[in-house]
Write a protein that holds these residues in place. Structure first.
Motif, PDB file in Angstrom:
ATOM      1  N   GLY A 142       0.669  -1.141  -0.027  1.00 44.87           N
ATOM      2  CA  GLY A 142      -0.062   0.044   0.074  1.00 44.87           C
ATOM      3  C   GLY A 142       0.948   1.224   0.182  1.00 44.87           C
ATOM      4  N   GLU A 143       0.228   2.429   0.060  1.00 45.41           N
ATOM      5  CA  GLU A 143       1.286   3.452  -0.293  1.00 45.41           C
ATOM      6  C   GLU A 143       1.493   4.250   0.970  1.00 45.41           C
ATOM      7  N   PRO A 144       2.524   5.178   1.413  1.00 42.66           N
ATOM      8  CA  PRO A 144       2.458   5.556   2.747  1.00 42.66           C
ATOM      9  C   PRO A 144       1.287   6.148   3.217  1.00 42.66           C
ATOM     10  N   SER A 145       0.946   6.022   4.335  1.00 45.62           N
ATOM     11  CA  SER A 145      -0.291   6.815   4.839  1.00 45.62           C
ATOM     12  C   SER A 145      -0.366   8.366   4.453  1.00 45.62           C
ATOM     13  N   ASP A 146      -1.499   8.746   4.298  1.00 45.00           N
ATOM     14  CA  ASP A 146      -1.888  10.079   3.758  1.00 45.00           C
ATOM     15  C   ASP A 146      -1.170  11.318   4.794  1.00 45.00           C
ATOM     16  N   TRP A 147      -1.109  11.168   6.035  1.00 48.71           N
ATOM     17  CA  TRP A 147      -0.503  12.057   6.678  1.00 48.71           C
ATOM     18  C   TRP A 147       0.995  12.112   6.877  1.00 48.71           C
ATOM     19  N   LEU A 148       1.797  10.973   5.937  1.00 48.11           N
ATOM     20  CA  LEU A 148       2.942  11.307   5.780  1.00 48.11           C
ATOM     21  C   LEU A 148       3.252  12.140   4.733  1.00 48.11           C
ATOM     22  N   ILE A 149       3.158  13.274   4.633  1.00 49.42           N
ATOM     23  CA  ILE A 149       3.412  14.364   3.280  1.00 49.42           C
ATOM     24  C   ILE A 149       4.852  14.690   3.188  1.00 49.42           C
ATOM     25  N   ALA A 150       5.630  14.296   4.114  1.00 50.31           N
ATOM     26  CA  ALA A 150       7.040  14.843   4.166  1.00 50.31           C
ATOM     27  C   ALA A 150       7.962  13.526   4.121  1.00 50.31           C
ATOM     28  N   SER A 151       7.206  12.302   4.059  1.00 50.31           N
ATOM     29  CA  SER A 151       8.123  10.858   4.052  1.00 50.31           C
ATOM     30  C   SER A 151       8.070  10.112   2.587  1.00 50.31           C
ATOM     31  N   LYS A 152       7.668  10.796   1.527  1.00 46.21           N
ATOM     32  CA  LYS A 152       7.765  10.158   0.351  1.00 46.21           C
ATOM     33  C   LYS A 152       9.284  10.062  -0.167  1.00 46.21           C
ATOM     34  N   VAL A 153       9.687   8.934  -0.961  1.00 45.95           N
ATOM     35  CA  VAL A 153      11.082   8.762  -1.272  1.00 45.95           C
ATOM     36  C   VAL A 153      11.211   8.481  -2.834  1.00 45.95           C
ATOM     37  N   ASN A 154      12.193   8.793  -3.288  1.00 45.09           N
ATOM     38  CA  ASN A 154      12.528   8.540  -4.639  1.00 45.09           C
ATOM     39  C   ASN A 154      13.246   6.938  -4.821  1.00 45.09           C
ATOM     40  N   TYR A 155      12.358   6.058  -5.270  1.00 46.06           N
ATOM     41  CA  TYR A 155      13.217   4.790  -5.403  1.00 46.06           C
ATOM     42  C   TYR A 155      14.181   4.500  -6.167  1.00 46.06           C
ATOM     43  N   SER A 156      14.371   5.256  -7.318  1.00 48.81           N
ATOM     44  CA  SER A 156      15.491   4.990  -8.099  1.00 48.81           C
ATOM     45  C   SER A 156      16.714   5.668  -7.470  1.00 48.81           C
ATOM     46  N   GLU A 157      16.465   6.853  -6.892  1.00 43.76           N
ATOM     47  CA  GLU A 157      17.842   7.489  -6.210  1.00 43.76           C
ATOM     48  C   GLU A 157      18.225   6.775  -5.001  1.00 43.76           C
ATOM     49  N   ILE A 158      17.224   5.900  -4.392  1.00 44.71           N
ATOM     50  CA  ILE A 158      17.727   5.240  -3.182  1.00 44.71           C
ATOM     51  C   ILE A 158      18.280   3.933  -3.611  1.00 44.71           C
ATOM     52  N   LYS A 159      17.951   3.478  -4.889  1.00 46.14           N
ATOM     53  CA  LYS A 159      18.792   2.253  -5.462  1.00 46.14           C
ATOM     54  C   LYS A 159      20.177   2.645  -5.879  1.00 46.14           C
ATOM     55  N   ASN A 160      20.319   3.792  -6.364  1.00 44.13           N
ATOM     56  CA  ASN A 160      21.485   4.513  -6.867  1.00 44.13           C
ATOM     57  C   ASN A 160      22.554   4.552  -5.459  1.00 44.13           C
ATOM     58  N   ASN A 161      22.012   5.274  -4.579  1.00 48.62           N
ATOM     59  CA  ASN A 161      22.743   5.661  -3.340  1.00 48.62           C
ATOM     60  C   ASN A 161      22.841   4.330  -2.577  1.00 48.62           C
ATOM     61  N   TRP A 162      22.023   3.391  -2.098  1.00 47.87           N
ATOM     62  CA  TRP A 162      22.115   2.522  -1.128  1.00 47.87           C
ATOM     63  C   TRP A 162      22.275   1.039  -1.909  1.00 47.87           C
ATOM     64  N   GLY A 163      21.839   0.925  -2.892  1.00 45.25           N
ATOM     65  CA  GLY A 163      21.624  -0.305  -3.601  1.00 45.25           C
ATOM     66  C   GLY A 163      20.502  -1.068  -3.091  1.00 45.25           C
ATOM     67  N   LEU A 164      19.577  -0.533  -2.302  1.00 46.59           N
ATOM     68  CA  LEU A 164      18.154  -1.207  -2.010  1.00 46.59           C
ATOM     69  C   LEU A 164      17.155  -1.137  -3.002  1.00 46.59           C
ATOM     70  N   LYS A 165      16.669  -2.394  -3.072  1.00 42.82           N
ATOM     71  CA  LYS A 165      15.581  -2.369  -4.155  1.00 42.82           C
ATOM     72  C   LYS A 165      14.282  -2.129  -3.235  1.00 42.82           C
ATOM     73  N   ILE A 166      13.283  -1.249  -3.779  1.00 48.64           N
ATOM     74  CA  ILE A 166      11.926  -1.229  -3.151  1.00 48.64           C
ATOM     75  C   ILE A 166      10.744  -1.412  -3.947  1.00 48.64           C
ATOM     76  N   VAL A 167      10.035  -2.285  -3.750  1.00 48.60           N
ATOM     77  CA  VAL A 167       8.952  -2.746  -4.546  1.00 48.60           C
ATOM     78  C   VAL A 167       7.632  -2.524  -4.140  1.00 48.60           C
ATOM     79  N   ASP A 168       6.780  -2.050  -4.868  1.00 48.04           N
ATOM     80  CA  ASP A 168       5.244  -1.743  -4.428  1.00 48.04           C
ATOM     81  C   ASP A 168       4.194  -2.932  -4.445  1.00 48.04           C
ATOM     82  N   ILE A 169       3.656  -3.325  -3.332  1.00 47.25           N
ATOM     83  CA  ILE A 169       2.773  -4.431  -3.254  1.00 47.25           C
ATOM     84  C   ILE A 169       1.322  -3.816  -2.919  1.00 47.25           C
ATOM     85  N   ASP A 170       0.274  -4.270  -3.659  1.00 44.77           N
ATOM     86  CA  ASP A 170      -0.838  -3.920  -3.697  1.00 44.77           C
ATOM     87  C   ASP A 170      -1.409  -4.459  -2.087  1.00 44.77           C
ATOM     88  N   LEU A 171      -1.889  -3.647  -1.208  1.00 46.05           N
ATOM     89  CA  LEU A 171      -2.894  -4.256  -0.158  1.00 46.05           C
ATOM     90  C   LEU A 171      -3.849  -5.116  -0.454  1.00 46.05           C
TER      91      LEU A 171
END
Length: 411
Positions: A142-171
């Motif tokens: 699911g997406e981040p909760s609606d109130w986390l307005i400052a906690s969205k992240v850029n998956y591709s930049e995180i992949k470049n910086n950390w090597g971490l893969k982030i995947v979205d999964i439907d609730l």
């Protein structure tokens, strides 16, 4: 600890003499670590995932140009092992200066054997944690909760910086699996949770059965997507299934699967760093009262790893009064409060303090602690002026030194 040593030695030196003079040094290292040796022509044969750390072993001076020629091929960050013999240290300093001039990160490891072993172990832990992150997958259910307005992240930049893969999964996958769980497995989870609870307060056994269904559903999703960590938009579970994810996240963390609330990737990533670097459980929570005058903060949330607690009560979820929440008692003593944030997870906050109290306030989430900080720490600067979102992560213990060194290298 497995270590790869890339031997860097000048051809003008007598190699037999060099090796003989360094034999005692190597033997001492070999007594403490599992060593593998490579020369500069064998760099391509090194699989960094096979080692906790890779050291550039500067055996002699006159090797600076050799290093420069192989610079682009060498693993990052650059760790230089330097001895007091054969102009090893000055050569390592020249190499590190070059590394810095290229905007890269490096560190010289040098000193008496006691200090050297300590440094190698520390940087081995730091490097191993980064390697684990680079090989990990985090699922956002699911997406981040609606109130986390400052906690969205850029998956591709995180992949470049950390090597971490982030995947979205439907609730919807959780909803579908919720009613497909085996009754025997549900019974086992319910019994485990309730038998070990110090007290059962508001909720019923049926509430706990539904919470167990969420746990088992998430276990299936972890297996299906080969996840090392997850965060879930848990308040939607309340609306759709009339239950909560608090028990599920607690048990997953107990089992080494990092699990965070509310779809909060930065907070979950912070928990991941703590687990991989320190091998410790942590408490993701909101500050609900900040006492600037006395330098104290009260934190609360409705889930906590039971492995982190001396005991726990089975409660309802605070905001909704339904399902299962966990009121855990966290040991008092030294603690580290931290948070990694920003769109590419390149910012951080960290302070050491002390857990002084476990609290029970009927107007806050179930697990509640009060953390105090030294008089020299200005908590107002971060919490009132530059916070990295609402969630913070607390880990019992004094870990500021190694965590700051990790951040210095990788952020």
């Amino acid at each position: 600890m497995k270590i790869a040593l890339i031997e860097i030695s000048s051809a003008v030196h007598d190699q037999n003499y060099i090796d003989k003079s360094l034999a005692g040094f190597i033997e001492e290292l070999d007594d403490h670590f599992d060593l593998s040796f490579f020369d500069l022509e064998e760099i391509s044969e090194i699989n960094k995932d096979d080692y906790d750390i890779i050291l550039n072993f500067v055996k002699t001076g006159g090797t600076e140009q050799l290093f420069k020629e192989k610079f682009t091929e060498l693993p990052r960050p650059f760790y230089f092992l330097a001895t007091s013999l054969h102009n090893s240290l000055p050569a390592a300093m020249e190499m590190l200066s070059y590394v810095n001039s290229q905007g890269e990160i490096g560190k010289i490891l040098h000193g008496d054997m006691f200090q050297l072993l300590k440094e190698i172990k520390k940087y081995g832990k730091i490097n191993s944690a980064k390697n684990k992150i680079s090989n990990s997958k985090l699922g956002v259910i699911g997406e981040p909760s609606d109130w986390l307005i400052a906690s969205k992240v850029n998956y591709s930049e995180i992949k470049n910086n950390w090597g971490l893969k982030i995947v979205d999964i439907d609730l919807a996958e959780v909803y579908e699996l919720f009613n497909k769980q085996n009754d025997k497995e549900i019974d086992d989870i319910v019994n485990k949770f309730l038998v070990n609870a110090d007290e059962i307060v508001e909720n019923t056994e049926e509430d706990t059965r539904d919470a167990a269904r969420i746990y088992l559903a998430l276990k299936e999703i972890v297996e299906k997507y080969e996840l090392d960590a997850l965060t879930i938009r848990c308040f939607d579970l309340v609306q759709k299934l009339n239950t909560t994810g608090c028990l599920a996240l607690s048990f997953l963390n107990d089992e080494g699967i990092i699990a965070g609330c509310e779809g909060d990737v930065p907070a979950t990533f912070t928990m991941m760093v703590i687990k991989y670097l320190l091998n410790e459980e942590s408490f993701m929570a909101n500050p609900y009262k900040i006492d600037i005058k006395n330098n104290k903060i009260r934190f609360a949330h409705c889930t906590v790893p039971t492995a982190l607690c001396t005991k726990y009560n089975s409660r309802s979820h605070f905001e909704t009064g339904i399902g299962v929440g966990i009121q855990g008692i966290i040991p008092e003593g030294p603690a580290t409060v931290m948070k990694i944030g920003g769109k590419n997870l390149s910012e951080y906050y960290l302070e050491e303090g002390s857990i002084d109290l476990n609290l029970e306030n009927s107007h806050a989430c179930r697990t509640q602690i009060e953390v105090s900080f030294g008089d020299e720490i200005n908590i107002e600067n971060y919490f009132f002026e530059n916070p990295l979102g609402n969630h913070q992560v607390i880990v019992p213990g004094k870990f500021g030194e190694i965590v700051k060194e990790f951040f210095k290298i990788f952020i």
